[in-house]
Design a protein around this motif. Structure first.
Motif, PDB file in Angstrom:
ATOM      1  N   GLU A  78       0.869  -1.177   0.000  1.00  0.00           N
ATOM      2  CA  GLU A  78       0.000   0.000   0.000  1.00  0.00           C
ATOM      3  C   GLU A  78       0.905   1.226   0.000  1.00  0.00           C
ATOM      4  O   GLU A  78       1.811   1.334   0.827  1.00  0.00           O
ATOM      5  N   ALA A  79       0.682   2.133  -0.943  1.00  0.00           N
ATOM      6  CA  ALA A  79       1.506   3.339  -1.079  1.00  0.00           C
ATOM      7  C   ALA A  79       0.600   4.568  -1.070  1.00  0.00           C
ATOM      8  O   ALA A  79      -0.386   4.627  -1.800  1.00  0.00           O
ATOM      9  N   THR A  80       0.970   5.535  -0.234  1.00  0.00           N
ATOM     10  CA  THR A  80       0.188   6.759  -0.091  1.00  0.00           C
ATOM     11  C   THR A  80       1.067   7.964  -0.407  1.00  0.00           C
ATOM     12  O   THR A  80       2.114   8.146   0.227  1.00  0.00           O
ATOM     13  N   PRO A  81       0.668   8.794  -1.383  1.00  0.00           N
ATOM     14  CA  PRO A  81       1.451   9.995  -1.705  1.00  0.00           C
ATOM     15  C   PRO A  81       1.070  11.167  -0.790  1.00  0.00           C
ATOM     16  O   PRO A  81      -0.058  11.261  -0.307  1.00  0.00           O
ATOM     17  N   ASN A  82       2.049  12.056  -0.589  1.00  0.00           N
ATOM     18  CA  ASN A  82       1.804  13.285   0.158  1.00  0.00           C
ATOM     19  C   ASN A  82       2.501  14.413  -0.585  1.00  0.00           C
ATOM     20  O   ASN A  82       3.669  14.281  -0.965  1.00  0.00           O
ATOM     21  N   ASP A  83       1.795  15.549  -0.761  1.00  0.00           N
ATOM     22  CA  ASP A  83       2.368  16.683  -1.498  1.00  0.00           C
ATOM     23  C   ASP A  83       2.922  17.771  -0.587  1.00  0.00           C
ATOM     24  O   ASP A  83       3.223  18.874  -1.015  1.00  0.00           O
ATOM     25  N   GLY A  84       3.052  17.460   0.704  1.00  0.00           N
ATOM     26  CA  GLY A  84       3.531  18.443   1.665  1.00  0.00           C
ATOM     27  C   GLY A  84       2.402  19.074   2.447  1.00  0.00           C
ATOM     28  O   GLY A  84       2.608  19.601   3.540  1.00  0.00           O
ATOM     29  N   GLY A  88      -2.775  11.912  -0.700  1.00  0.00           N
ATOM     30  CA  GLY A  88      -3.653  11.492  -1.777  1.00  0.00           C
ATOM     31  C   GLY A  88      -4.226  10.132  -1.421  1.00  0.00           C
ATOM     32  O   GLY A  88      -3.972   9.597  -0.336  1.00  0.00           O
ATOM     33  N   PRO A  89      -4.994   9.536  -2.320  1.00  0.00           N
ATOM     34  CA  PRO A  89      -5.549   8.208  -2.056  1.00  0.00           C
ATOM     35  C   PRO A  89      -4.436   7.159  -2.005  1.00  0.00           C
ATOM     36  O   PRO A  89      -3.374   7.320  -2.602  1.00  0.00           O
ATOM     37  N   THR A  90      -4.697   6.104  -1.263  1.00  0.00           N
ATOM     38  CA  THR A  90      -3.741   5.004  -1.145  1.00  0.00           C
ATOM     39  C   THR A  90      -3.932   4.047  -2.309  1.00  0.00           C
ATOM     40  O   THR A  90      -5.059   3.648  -2.626  1.00  0.00           O
ATOM     41  N   GLY A  91      -2.825   3.668  -2.943  1.00  0.00           N
ATOM     42  CA  GLY A  91      -2.851   2.662  -4.001  1.00  0.00           C
ATOM     43  C   GLY A  91      -2.472   1.318  -3.414  1.00  0.00           C
ATOM     44  O   GLY A  91      -1.703   1.242  -2.448  1.00  0.00           O
ATOM     45  N   THR A  92      -3.002   0.249  -3.974  1.00  0.00           N
ATOM     46  CA  THR A  92      -2.764  -1.103  -3.459  1.00  0.00           C
ATOM     47  C   THR A  92      -2.366  -2.022  -4.600  1.00  0.00           C
ATOM     48  O   THR A  92      -2.935  -1.951  -5.697  1.00  0.00           O
ATOM     49  N   LEU A  93      -1.375  -2.888  -4.327  1.00  0.00           N
ATOM     50  CA  LEU A  93      -0.941  -3.896  -5.291  1.00  0.00           C
ATOM     51  C   LEU A  93      -0.698  -5.192  -4.535  1.00  0.00           C
ATOM     52  O   LEU A  93       0.063  -5.213  -3.559  1.00  0.00           O
ATOM     53  N   SER A  94      -1.339  -6.279  -4.977  1.00  0.00           N
ATOM     54  CA  SER A  94      -1.139  -7.595  -4.367  1.00  0.00           C
ATOM     55  C   SER A  94      -0.198  -8.411  -5.236  1.00  0.00           C
ATOM     56  O   SER A  94      -0.311  -8.413  -6.463  1.00  0.00           O
ATOM     57  N   ILE A  95       0.731  -9.111  -4.571  1.00  0.00           N
ATOM     58  CA  ILE A  95       1.748  -9.896  -5.272  1.00  0.00           C
ATOM     59  C   ILE A  95       1.751 -11.311  -4.706  1.00  0.00           C
ATOM     60  O   ILE A  95       2.003 -11.502  -3.509  1.00  0.00           O
ATOM     61  N   ALA A  96       1.469 -12.301  -5.555  1.00  0.00           N
ATOM     62  CA  ALA A  96       1.507 -13.703  -5.133  1.00  0.00           C
ATOM     63  C   ALA A  96       2.917 -14.236  -5.343  1.00  0.00           C
ATOM     64  O   ALA A  96       3.495 -14.072  -6.414  1.00  0.00           O
ATOM     65  N   LEU A  97       3.459 -14.857  -4.304  1.00  0.00           N
ATOM     66  CA  LEU A  97       4.804 -15.408  -4.406  1.00  0.00           C
ATOM     67  C   LEU A  97       4.776 -16.798  -5.001  1.00  0.00           C
ATOM     68  O   LEU A  97       3.910 -17.613  -4.666  1.00  0.00           O
ATOM     69  N   GLY A  98       5.744 -17.072  -5.864  1.00  0.00           N
ATOM     70  CA  GLY A  98       5.866 -18.375  -6.489  1.00  0.00           C
ATOM     71  C   GLY A  98       6.642 -19.343  -5.617  1.00  0.00           C
ATOM     72  O   GLY A  98       7.191 -18.986  -4.579  1.00  0.00           O
TER      73      GLY A  98
END
Length: 189
Positions: A78-84, A88-98
């Motif tokens: 989960e990554a959240t940007p800040n402009d000072g 901003g909204p939080t982005g989410t990325l799921s990663i399945a491990l092999g």
């Protein structure tokens, strides 16, 4: 004379786009989450990262160290940007491990100079890069024919071994996802 007051209002960053490298990680890889977003005001962005397995927080930097996640688990960045001024909204990325296959480094058959009547022992040396539990199965070949013994030892009672028999052991090492086989050198009684 009229005076006008201009109030500048900050606009928060836009919705992030996330990527992870490597694209198909295993538990032996560091996983790096990278994020990008636009800021309507052109402000420079800083990022806050959080890594989760299920609901458990397991990391708070862009990089999730190798070994943090087991094979076949799903890690979520989960990554959240800040402009000072604002997040901003939080982005989410799921990663399945092999899964990584087990590794057999050696199959030893002993004794190395057997005589008729000796019990033969098959000793594999194997590892599992994901630290998954391993199981072993054995196939004993006498004169290149499977004698139907699935154990780490072949006794004379199993297959009445006689002078000049060729003996070989094939070991299959399995983790919960995959398996790999390797053979011992052939020993002659």
């Amino acid at each position: 004379t009229a005076t006008a007051t201009v109030v500048l209002v900050n606009s928060p960053p836009g919705t992030p786009q996330l990527n992870a490298t490597p694209a198909s990680p295993t538990s032996a890889d560091d996983i790096v989450c990278s994020a990008s977003a636009d800021d309507p005001d052109g402000d420079a962005l800083t990022w806050t990262y959080e890594w989760y397995i299920g609901t458990t927080l397991v990391g708070s930097t862009a990089t999730l160290p190798a070994g943090t996640v087991s094979s076949q688990e799903v890690a979520r960045c989960e990554a959240t940007p800040n402009d000072g001024d604002a997040n901003g909204p939080t982005g989410t990325l799921s990663i399945a491990l092999g899964n990584q296959q087990p590794v057999i480094t050696r199959v030893q058959l002993g004794p190395t100079d057997p005589v008729a009547g000796d019990t033969m022992t098959c000793t594999p040396t194997a590892s599992e890069p994901d630290d998954d539990p391993l199981t072993y199965s054995y196939t004993w070949l006498v004169n290149y024919v499977d004698v139907g013994v699935d154990a780490d030892q072949l006794t004379p009672a199993d297959e009445g071994l006689v002078y000049s028999d060729n003996i070989q052991c094939v070991v299959t090492v399995s983790d919960p996802i995959s398996d790999v086989s390797s053979s011992s050198p052939t020993v002659v009684v």
